[in-house]
Scaffold this motif. Sequence first.
Motif, PDB file in Angstrom:
ATOM      1  N   CYS A  70      17.178  -1.650   6.359  1.00 26.18           N
ATOM      2  CA  CYS A  70      16.902  -0.715   7.460  1.00 26.18           C
ATOM      3  C   CYS A  70      15.659  -1.130   8.259  1.00 26.18           C
ATOM      4  O   CYS A  70      15.074  -0.282   8.943  1.00 26.18           O
ATOM      5  N   THR A  71      15.317  -2.384   8.185  1.00 24.68           N
ATOM      6  CA  THR A  71      14.266  -3.028   9.018  1.00 24.68           C
ATOM      7  C   THR A  71      12.828  -2.657   8.647  1.00 24.68           C
ATOM      8  O   THR A  71      11.896  -3.019   9.366  1.00 24.68           O
ATOM      9  N   LEU A  72      12.641  -1.988   7.519  1.00 23.51           N
ATOM     10  CA  LEU A  72      11.267  -1.662   7.122  1.00 23.51           C
ATOM     11  C   LEU A  72      10.546  -2.873   6.555  1.00 23.51           C
ATOM     12  O   LEU A  72       9.352  -3.047   6.743  1.00 23.51           O
ATOM     13  N   ASN A  92      15.512  -4.765  17.395  1.00 27.96           N
ATOM     14  CA  ASN A  92      15.415  -3.635  18.335  1.00 27.96           C
ATOM     15  C   ASN A  92      16.780  -3.086  18.746  1.00 27.96           C
ATOM     16  O   ASN A  92      16.896  -1.922  19.122  1.00 27.96           O
ATOM     17  N   ARG A  95      18.050  -0.978  15.472  1.00 30.53           N
ATOM     18  CA  ARG A  95      17.375   0.275  15.096  1.00 30.53           C
ATOM     19  C   ARG A  95      18.027   1.548  15.640  1.00 30.53           C
ATOM     20  O   ARG A  95      18.114   2.536  14.904  1.00 30.53           O
ATOM     21  N   PRO A  96      18.487   1.564  16.885  1.00 34.12           N
ATOM     22  CA  PRO A  96      19.131   2.814  17.338  1.00 34.12           C
ATOM     23  C   PRO A  96      20.433   3.107  16.586  1.00 34.12           C
ATOM     24  O   PRO A  96      20.912   4.246  16.611  1.00 34.12           O
ATOM     25  N   TYR A 124      14.431   9.053  19.461  1.00 32.27           N
ATOM     26  CA  TYR A 124      15.666   8.261  19.584  1.00 32.27           C
ATOM     27  C   TYR A 124      16.226   8.334  21.000  1.00 32.27           C
ATOM     28  O   TYR A 124      17.342   7.889  21.245  1.00 32.27           O
TER      29      TYR A 124
ATOM     30  N   LEU B 263       9.040   4.132  11.231  1.00 31.90           N
ATOM     31  CA  LEU B 263       9.073   2.674  11.384  1.00 31.90           C
ATOM     32  C   LEU B 263      10.453   2.112  11.661  1.00 31.90           C
ATOM     33  O   LEU B 263      10.572   0.960  12.081  1.00 31.90           O
ATOM     34  N   ILE B 264      11.485   2.886  11.396  1.00 26.68           N
ATOM     35  CA  ILE B 264      12.809   2.351  11.723  1.00 26.68           C
ATOM     36  C   ILE B 264      13.299   2.859  13.075  1.00 26.68           C
ATOM     37  O   ILE B 264      14.429   2.640  13.471  1.00 26.68           O
ATOM     38  N   LEU B 265      12.403   3.545  13.786  1.00 27.72           N
ATOM     39  CA  LEU B 265      12.775   4.053  15.112  1.00 27.72           C
ATOM     40  C   LEU B 265      12.802   2.919  16.134  1.00 27.72           C
ATOM     41  O   LEU B 265      12.070   1.941  15.987  1.00 27.72           O
ATOM     42  N   PRO B 266      13.614   3.086  17.152  1.00 30.33           N
ATOM     43  CA  PRO B 266      13.610   2.059  18.203  1.00 30.33           C
ATOM     44  C   PRO B 266      12.429   2.231  19.158  1.00 30.33           C
ATOM     45  O   PRO B 266      12.587   2.163  20.365  1.00 30.33           O
ATOM     46  N   VAL B 267      11.271   2.515  18.591  1.00 30.52           N
ATOM     47  CA  VAL B 267      10.056   2.726  19.388  1.00 30.52           C
ATOM     48  C   VAL B 267       8.959   1.859  18.777  1.00 30.52           C
ATOM     49  O   VAL B 267       8.744   1.929  17.565  1.00 30.52           O
TER      50      VAL B 267
END
Lengths: 264, 431
Positions: A70-72, A92, A95-96, A124, B263-267
């Motif tokens: 989950c990209t952490l 990027n 993530r959405p 989001y 941290l997993i947000l698209p921000v």
Amino acid sequence: MRAAISDPANRDPAKAPMQPMLRARDLTLRYPGASKPALAGLSLSVEQGEIFGLLGPNGAGKSTAIGVMCTLLTADTGEVEICALNLRTQKNKVRPLIGLVPQDIALYPSLSVRENLSYFGTLYGLKGNDLRQRVDECLVMTGLEQHAWRRVQTCSGGIKRRANLAAGIVHRPELLFLDEPTVGIDAQSRHLILSNLQELQRAGMTMIYTTHYMEEAQQLCARIAIMDQGQVIAQGEPEILMAAQGCSDLQELFLHLTGRSLRD
Amino acid sequence: MLKLLATFKKDLLLLWRDRVGLLVLFLMPLVLVLVVSLVQNNVLQATGQSRIEVLFVDEDQGELGWQVLEVMEASPGLQLLTSHAGNILSAETAQALVASGTYQFAIVLPSGISAQFERDMRRQVGALFGFGSVPADSVAVEAQIQLLFDPAVQGVFRTAVTSSLQYALLGLETAQKGKLLQQALSTQNFGGAHSPDAASEQAPTHLLRTEAKAAGDPARALRPDAVQQNIPAWALFGMFFIAVPLAGALLRERQEGTLRRLLILPVPYRVLLAGKLSAYVSVCLLQFGLMLLAGRYVLPWFGTPVLEVGAHPLAVAVLVFCAALAACGYGLMLGTLARSYEQASMFGAVSVVIGAALGGVMVPVYMMPEAMQVLSSISPLAWGLNGFVELFVRGGGLRDIGGNIAALLGFFGVTALIALGAFKYHSRHGG
């Protein structure tokens, strides 16, 4: 038992996905100063629309695996693709598409349930009526409409867990990671959460689900992977795996594969 | 922008919901300002062990200069300097050094004062004891010794130095009178004009008068009192305490798992940090504004003078903003480097107190031992406080506080970079 869950094997082949939702290959990760790697060549494939169970004893590497997928966290080696997007190069864009329901109640305690959901929804990219509508839907789905304006810190464990789930799905992710989402709650809240997950699956959401409750995994998951020492030691449909090892239930299979010695 | 605003709103809401913390954040500096201003406004207390350096300019080069120098040097709290950077001091150099705050005091003996003092002394003693016929008005001629002070010097220290000088001059006058009287008695030259009535009518007048005035441009300097100095000092102190709740908020996000969700947000995380920073900087600005309002409208109820903020409100606003950024930058750094809330709160609070002590909030920097004065230059509170003193006391403008602004912004930049670096390290290593 699992009657409500659509089994990928029984799905209409015409609607079968061409591309797995998630594919992880040979993931390795060693934390600084650690003697053993947390991930030692983990590979998985998760089909679109399925609930995939990731099981393992404490310290097996489940949370690290979720962290990488989950990209952490970033794996030392190996690749992860989600919706055919490479995690290293297209983080990027990924993530959405993903959501996370962490093991901790990852909400702001002094904000209300609605304020928490609205905040995460805004991040989001939801706004205005869309945001309100999504928040309302999540509140209704998780049975929280009566508690929407209660501050999280004043809520019971069950309400917090349901709010934690709602915050993970407010943006309707394609792939939802659930890290032990039913720890420490009563049977009623657990039943509701599991029903919510089945409902989400029916709506097409893919889920990767970690738990120590084997009956939950057996009830929910069409396929599972059992991890130990940073690797997948068995992967497939629970019934097939149990039959192959001569086990009558998932708990027996789990203990058979991972042993009975304590891990922590 | 929407995401930044959402984070800004969320953090303000979190702060608002923590009523006790908020109360402490606003009430603590207010109480500090109130107590310290009242105490320093009314009590002249001992000034400690450190010696105050006083510039001494003797344009007269007569006997009086040496005598004043000798007597003043004997004062335990003073150290007189007659040269600067290897050059004998002139009145202009001394004035410039004091006006800039490099030194806090200068004593200037004007040319011809020794001769005038000698002449006036003989006239006065002669008139009192009848060894000459001197018109009554001629004895009132006063020599003017100038005591220049930095307007930023707090009243208690100004009083101490002024008293030391006046005490020294009184001693010199008395000694000189005694000497003349002894000469007169030994020669028994009383003359015929003397009568007890005449002596009582012409009570001795002090011949050596001092004129104390602020160095620098008198049109710019504001009233140098405890309120002008304490309010910005303690408000700055309170402002830096924002570091503790800010670090706590970051640590709670890390410990309670919210950070994982963020941290997993698209921000980008820097957008979330910017939102958080905006909320806390706003609180700092509000806090400082309330302190200024208290200085203007509340403290006068307790008998203190009204706070004057100078003629450059833009400069004040810029400096407050930069100080708020520096304080919040420190909080960000603390929140990313500390491993627990207890660590952050303990270290944060203690380090702010140390920074305030070094920065001259509690004791003026010029009263500190030399080593501490050097250390003082590394405290962001000193940069902020010096800026406020320049604006509130010396009447300076934006250009005068350029260095302070640059230092505060630099501090913010460095702390924010450290925070981002530490954050990336934790993210990579799962900390």
